[in-house]
Design an enzyme around this catalytic site. Structure first.
Site, PDB file in Angstrom:
ATOM      1  N   GLU A 199       0.848  -1.209   0.000  1.00 52.77           N
ATOM      2  CA  GLU A 199       0.000   0.000   0.000  1.00 52.77           C
ATOM      3  C   GLU A 199       0.879   1.254   0.000  1.00 52.77           C
ATOM      4  OE1 GLU A 199      -2.431  -1.298   3.492  1.00 52.77           O
ATOM      5  OE2 GLU A 199      -4.092  -1.104   2.084  1.00 52.77           O
ATOM      6  N   GLU A 216      -2.952 -10.379   3.679  1.00 59.37           N
ATOM      7  CA  GLU A 216      -4.031 -10.093   4.628  1.00 59.37           C
ATOM      8  C   GLU A 216      -4.962 -11.284   4.813  1.00 59.37           C
ATOM      9  OE1 GLU A 216      -2.786  -7.907   2.589  1.00 59.37           O
ATOM     10  OE2 GLU A 216      -2.751  -5.922   3.493  1.00 59.37           O
TER      11      GLU A 216
END
Ligand code: 1HE
Length: 262
Positions: free
Chosen positions: A117, A137
């Protein structure tokens, strides 16, 4: 001047190139809450303090292991607390992407989860042969919270991002470049990122400001509004007095011409 940063090293070079190094190598540069706040401060102030381009580098073998999972585990955060934290991540990464200073990420090793990110908020990503990208994740029982649903989906497309999250798929090498996770694959990502930053720093700051904020803003607009905003930005940038010498050099044939392989 002593730096206020505990988790970043900031080397401000004379030509306006800043080398900002994530400096928690023992934790694989995992992003704890303090580091995120330092990124907010740094990217909020960079343009006003004269940065003309920034290399975002990392100490150790890995660029960034994402969310500090140990801090998160120990803090046992409430939904509201983590929601707030994500907004601080967004603040940091938005300041990067929209801040008007070119940010070139020098990638290596793991660029995973929140590390991807972070990298995806840079304007240019430079990878080496050991760089790998993933969104773990799914396996950790988590979800992205630092803008991946916008920026990573933008880079690789919705279907690939969902696959990465569901299956833990790892991309590296030329595959990663072909997908858009990085724009360059080189032997020495730091040296190449620094060379690119120096080249960017030769551009006029107002031009870089437009390139490194307006395009991102325009992606958020309707095509009609984006075209209008583009004209408005070009009205300001393309008439800046500082550009006159460059235009004069082209007109009198002393300015460089664009050639292949340059
Ligand atoms: C960490 C972290 C971390 C390492 N938070 N401490 N991100 C991930 O799921 C990736 C998690 N990390 C890893 O998979 C591996 O650590 C690496 C592939 C990055 C590196 O492996 P390796 O073998 O070099 O290191 P290591 O032995 O796993 O870790 C070394 C130390 O770094 C160890 O600390 P120590 O005190 O025990 O020595 C690790 O605990 C620490 N470390 N990664 C905290 N991530 C806004 S939402 C975003 C959601 C996400 O980002 S989810 C993805 C999280």
């Amino acid at each position: 001047m002593a730096d206020q940063y505990q988790n970043l090293l900031v080397d401000r070079q004379e030509d306006g190139v800043w080398i900002v190094t994530l400096n928690r190598p023992d934790k694989r540069n995992a992003l704890n809450a303090d580091t995120v706040e330092e990124l907010v401060t740094l990217f909020s102030g960079a343009m006003g303090q004269g940065a003309r381009a920034i290399v975002l580098a990392a100490a150790g073998d890995h660029f960034c292991a994402g969310l500090d999972l140990v801090e998160h585990h120990r803090a046992d955060r409430s939904p509201a607390e983590f929601w707030q934290l994500c907004l601080r991540w967004h603040e940091a990464f938005n300041k990067m992407e929209y801040g008007g200073v070119p940010v070139i990420a020098a990638l290596k090793g793991a660029v995973v989860g929140g590390g991807l990110e972070l990298a995806s908020a840079a304007h240019i990503r430079v990878a080496d042969a050991g760089t790998y990208f993933a969104l773990p994740e799914g396996q950790r029982g988590l979800f992205t919270g630092g803008g991946a649903t916008i920026r990573v989906a933008d880079l690789v497309g919705k279907a690939r991002m969902i696959d990465m999250m569901l299956t833990g798929r790892v991309y590296q090498g030329q595959d990663a470049v072909d997908l858009g996770l990085a724009q360059y694959l080189v032997e020495d990502s730091f040296a190449h990122a620094l060379a690119l930053a120096r080249r960017c720093a030769e551009n006029l700051p107002l031009t870089n400001f437009a390139i490194c904020s307006a395009i991102s803003h325009m992606q958020n607009m309707s095509a009609l509004d984006a075209a209008y905003a583009e004209a408005c930005v070009a009205g300001v940038v393309n008439t800046q007095p500082e550009a006159r010498a460059r235009l004069q050099a082209f007109a009198d044939k002393s300015g460089a011409r664009i050639r292949p392989n340059s």
